[in-house]
Design a protein around this motif. Sequence first.
Motif, PDB file in Angstrom:
ATOM      1  N   THR A  50       0.844  -1.194   0.000  1.00 62.91           N
ATOM      2  CA  THR A  50       0.000   0.000   0.000  1.00 62.91           C
ATOM      3  C   THR A  50       0.875   1.238   0.000  1.00 62.91           C
ATOM      4  N   VAL A  51       0.758   2.046  -1.054  1.00 58.88           N
ATOM      5  CA  VAL A  51       1.543   3.275  -1.206  1.00 58.88           C
ATOM      6  C   VAL A  51       0.582   4.429  -1.444  1.00 58.88           C
ATOM      7  N   ASP A  52       0.687   5.468  -0.598  1.00 57.05           N
ATOM      8  CA  ASP A  52      -0.188   6.642  -0.710  1.00 57.05           C
ATOM      9  C   ASP A  52      -1.665   6.242  -0.686  1.00 57.05           C
ATOM     10  N   GLY A  53      -1.968   5.235   0.120  1.00 54.29           N
ATOM     11  CA  GLY A  53      -3.354   4.805   0.279  1.00 54.29           C
ATOM     12  C   GLY A  53      -3.863   3.859  -0.787  1.00 54.29           C
ATOM     13  N   LYS A  54      -3.054   3.574  -1.821  1.00 55.10           N
ATOM     14  CA  LYS A  54      -3.476   2.672  -2.893  1.00 55.10           C
ATOM     15  C   LYS A  54      -2.852   1.304  -2.682  1.00 55.10           C
ATOM     16  N   LYS A  55      -3.716   0.267  -2.584  1.00 61.69           N
ATOM     17  CA  LYS A  55      -3.244  -1.086  -2.328  1.00 61.69           C
ATOM     18  C   LYS A  55      -3.030  -1.840  -3.635  1.00 61.69           C
ATOM     19  N   THR A  56      -1.872  -2.512  -3.729  1.00 64.01           N
ATOM     20  CA  THR A  56      -1.530  -3.309  -4.896  1.00 64.01           C
ATOM     21  C   THR A  56      -1.260  -4.734  -4.453  1.00 64.01           C
ATOM     22  N   THR A  57      -1.864  -5.694  -5.143  1.00 63.10           N
ATOM     23  CA  THR A  57      -1.644  -7.104  -4.827  1.00 63.10           C
ATOM     24  C   THR A  57      -0.351  -7.584  -5.463  1.00 63.10           C
ATOM     25  N   ALA A  58       0.443  -8.307  -4.696  1.00 62.09           N
ATOM     26  CA  ALA A  58       1.726  -8.791  -5.200  1.00 62.09           C
ATOM     27  C   ALA A  58       1.525  -9.926  -6.193  1.00 62.09           C
ATOM     28  N   PRO A  59       2.385 -10.009  -7.205  1.00 59.93           N
ATOM     29  CA  PRO A  59       2.298 -11.141  -8.143  1.00 59.93           C
ATOM     30  C   PRO A  59       2.754 -12.425  -7.472  1.00 59.93           C
ATOM     31  N   ALA A  60       2.327 -13.544  -8.003  1.00 59.66           N
ATOM     32  CA  ALA A  60       2.746 -14.834  -7.469  1.00 59.66           C
ATOM     33  C   ALA A  60       4.262 -14.967  -7.569  1.00 59.66           C
ATOM     34  N   GLY A  61       4.875 -15.510  -6.539  1.00 60.01           N
ATOM     35  CA  GLY A  61       6.313 -15.717  -6.556  1.00 60.01           C
ATOM     36  C   GLY A  61       7.128 -14.590  -5.968  1.00 60.01           C
ATOM     37  N   ALA A  62       6.481 -13.509  -5.510  1.00 56.69           N
ATOM     38  CA  ALA A  62       7.217 -12.409  -4.882  1.00 56.69           C
ATOM     39  C   ALA A  62       7.450 -12.758  -3.410  1.00 56.69           C
ATOM     40  N   TYR A  63       8.698 -12.717  -2.979  1.00 54.99           N
ATOM     41  CA  TYR A  63       9.014 -13.123  -1.608  1.00 54.99           C
ATOM     42  C   TYR A  63      10.328 -12.497  -1.150  1.00 54.99           C
ATOM     43  N   THR A 100      18.640  -8.111 -10.238  1.00 60.67           N
ATOM     44  CA  THR A 100      18.826  -8.456 -11.640  1.00 60.67           C
ATOM     45  C   THR A 100      18.034  -7.443 -12.476  1.00 60.67           C
ATOM     46  N   GLU A 101      18.257  -7.431 -13.769  1.00 56.82           N
ATOM     47  CA  GLU A 101      17.665  -6.380 -14.600  1.00 56.82           C
ATOM     48  C   GLU A 101      16.925  -6.948 -15.799  1.00 56.82           C
ATOM     49  N   MET A 102      16.163  -8.014 -15.570  1.00 59.72           N
ATOM     50  CA  MET A 102      15.386  -8.593 -16.653  1.00 59.72           C
ATOM     51  C   MET A 102      14.116  -7.788 -16.878  1.00 59.72           C
ATOM     52  N   ALA A 103      13.748  -7.591 -18.147  1.00 55.43           N
ATOM     53  CA  ALA A 103      12.511  -6.879 -18.455  1.00 55.43           C
ATOM     54  C   ALA A 103      11.316  -7.704 -17.993  1.00 55.43           C
ATOM     55  N   CYS A 104      10.329  -7.053 -17.401  1.00 55.34           N
ATOM     56  CA  CYS A 104       9.177  -7.743 -16.837  1.00 55.34           C
ATOM     57  C   CYS A 104       7.903  -7.340 -17.574  1.00 55.34           C
ATOM     58  N   GLU A 105       6.937  -8.236 -17.545  1.00 57.19           N
ATOM     59  CA  GLU A 105       5.635  -7.928 -18.095  1.00 57.19           C
ATOM     60  C   GLU A 105       4.762  -7.310 -17.016  1.00 57.19           C
ATOM     61  N   GLU A 106       3.734  -6.606 -17.426  1.00 58.10           N
ATOM     62  CA  GLU A 106       2.770  -6.080 -16.473  1.00 58.10           C
ATOM     63  C   GLU A 106       1.827  -7.207 -16.021  1.00 58.10           C
ATOM     64  N   PRO A 107       1.356  -7.181 -14.758  1.00 57.99           N
ATOM     65  CA  PRO A 107       1.534  -6.099 -13.788  1.00 57.99           C
ATOM     66  C   PRO A 107       2.790  -6.239 -12.921  1.00 57.99           C
ATOM     67  N   SER A 108       3.620  -7.258 -13.201  1.00 58.84           N
ATOM     68  CA  SER A 108       4.813  -7.477 -12.373  1.00 58.84           C
ATOM     69  C   SER A 108       5.755  -6.282 -12.404  1.00 58.84           C
ATOM     70  N   GLN A 109       5.896  -5.640 -13.577  1.00 64.45           N
ATOM     71  CA  GLN A 109       6.799  -4.509 -13.713  1.00 64.45           C
ATOM     72  C   GLN A 109       6.405  -3.367 -12.786  1.00 64.45           C
ATOM     73  N   SER A 110       5.111  -3.050 -12.742  1.00 66.39           N
ATOM     74  CA  SER A 110       4.648  -1.942 -11.895  1.00 66.39           C
ATOM     75  C   SER A 110       4.823  -2.271 -10.422  1.00 66.39           C
ATOM     76  N   PHE A 111       4.516  -3.522 -10.040  1.00 62.74           N
ATOM     77  CA  PHE A 111       4.687  -3.907  -8.642  1.00 62.74           C
ATOM     78  C   PHE A 111       6.155  -3.842  -8.252  1.00 62.74           C
ATOM     79  N   GLU A 112       7.025  -4.330  -9.117  1.00 67.27           N
ATOM     80  CA  GLU A 112       8.452  -4.317  -8.819  1.00 67.27           C
ATOM     81  C   GLU A 112       8.960  -2.892  -8.593  1.00 67.27           C
ATOM     82  N   ALA A 113       8.538  -1.967  -9.431  1.00 69.69           N
ATOM     83  CA  ALA A 113       8.979  -0.576  -9.276  1.00 69.69           C
ATOM     84  C   ALA A 113       8.534  -0.016  -7.929  1.00 69.69           C
ATOM     85  N   LEU A 114       7.295  -0.305  -7.545  1.00 65.87           N
ATOM     86  CA  LEU A 114       6.794   0.160  -6.252  1.00 65.87           C
ATOM     87  C   LEU A 114       7.545  -0.498  -5.101  1.00 65.87           C
TER      88      LEU A 114
END
Length: 269
Positions: A50-63, A100-114
């Motif tokens: 949750t950033v600035d009141g907006k909640k984002t669900t993590a992608p599978a495999g994030a740990y 690592t610096e592998m290009a990610c697909e959405e929505p993983s890319q947005s979650f990773e940046a946050l």
Amino acid sequence: MQKPRISAVAALASLALLTACGTEGGAGGGSSVESDVFVANVRWAFDTLTVDGKKTTAPAGAYVEFAENGRASGNSGCNHFGGEAAVEGDSLTFSLGETTEMACEEPSQSFEALLHKTFDGRFKAVLDGDTLTLTRQDGDTLVLSSQPPAPLKGTKWTVDTLVSAETATSLPAGSEGRAHFVIGADGKVTGNLGCNRFSTTAAVSGSTISFGRVVSTRMLCAPPQMTVEKAMLKVFESRAAYELHVRQLTLTAPDGSGVAASATRVVKD
């Protein structure tokens, strides 16, 4: 930097605990209690951010996992990351180091940046059962859940890393989530090599697994999938050393090449 504390180990799962340790004063004196959040030797799956009141669900495999030596490592749902961690009382401090610096697909890319922006600094840690909540001073919040260790047999292992000697790299873009296998209680191995379905047998002895003849389909796939398949076949050629840590399994061929896989499901017979 203070090392993360070691968790108590339950019979079936390494669940983190909040414990209190302190000293009581003598007559006329007070008491002081210092509580430490025990987080090491447990795999913590990111649930929400949750950033600035907006909640984002993590992608599978994030740990993330906190080691006893003050290091922490994990996966943001696409790329691997590492850094330094410390626990003091009910505070947890994490300093992001490398990714690592592998290009990610959405929505993983947005979650990773946050995640990389938020999961850095000092947090107040609150543990409720198997849920760990980390809150920054600005109110941004990470919610994580502890995951029990996975057994070697009866677990669906999904390959997420290629190993070459001392180097580990993420899978080629476009091949993620395809390669997986299950070692059954009877020693039968089934799964997908990244392109083709396969089966073989496995005999476990100490820290080594001896595999039988691989039987597979013969479909031709795109280069990224075939790269993973070749690495998998190299591991399953005859014999591989294995290392199992919580929910991460590494298989290494005699020449030092191999794969690492995460537990994505415990298969019930």
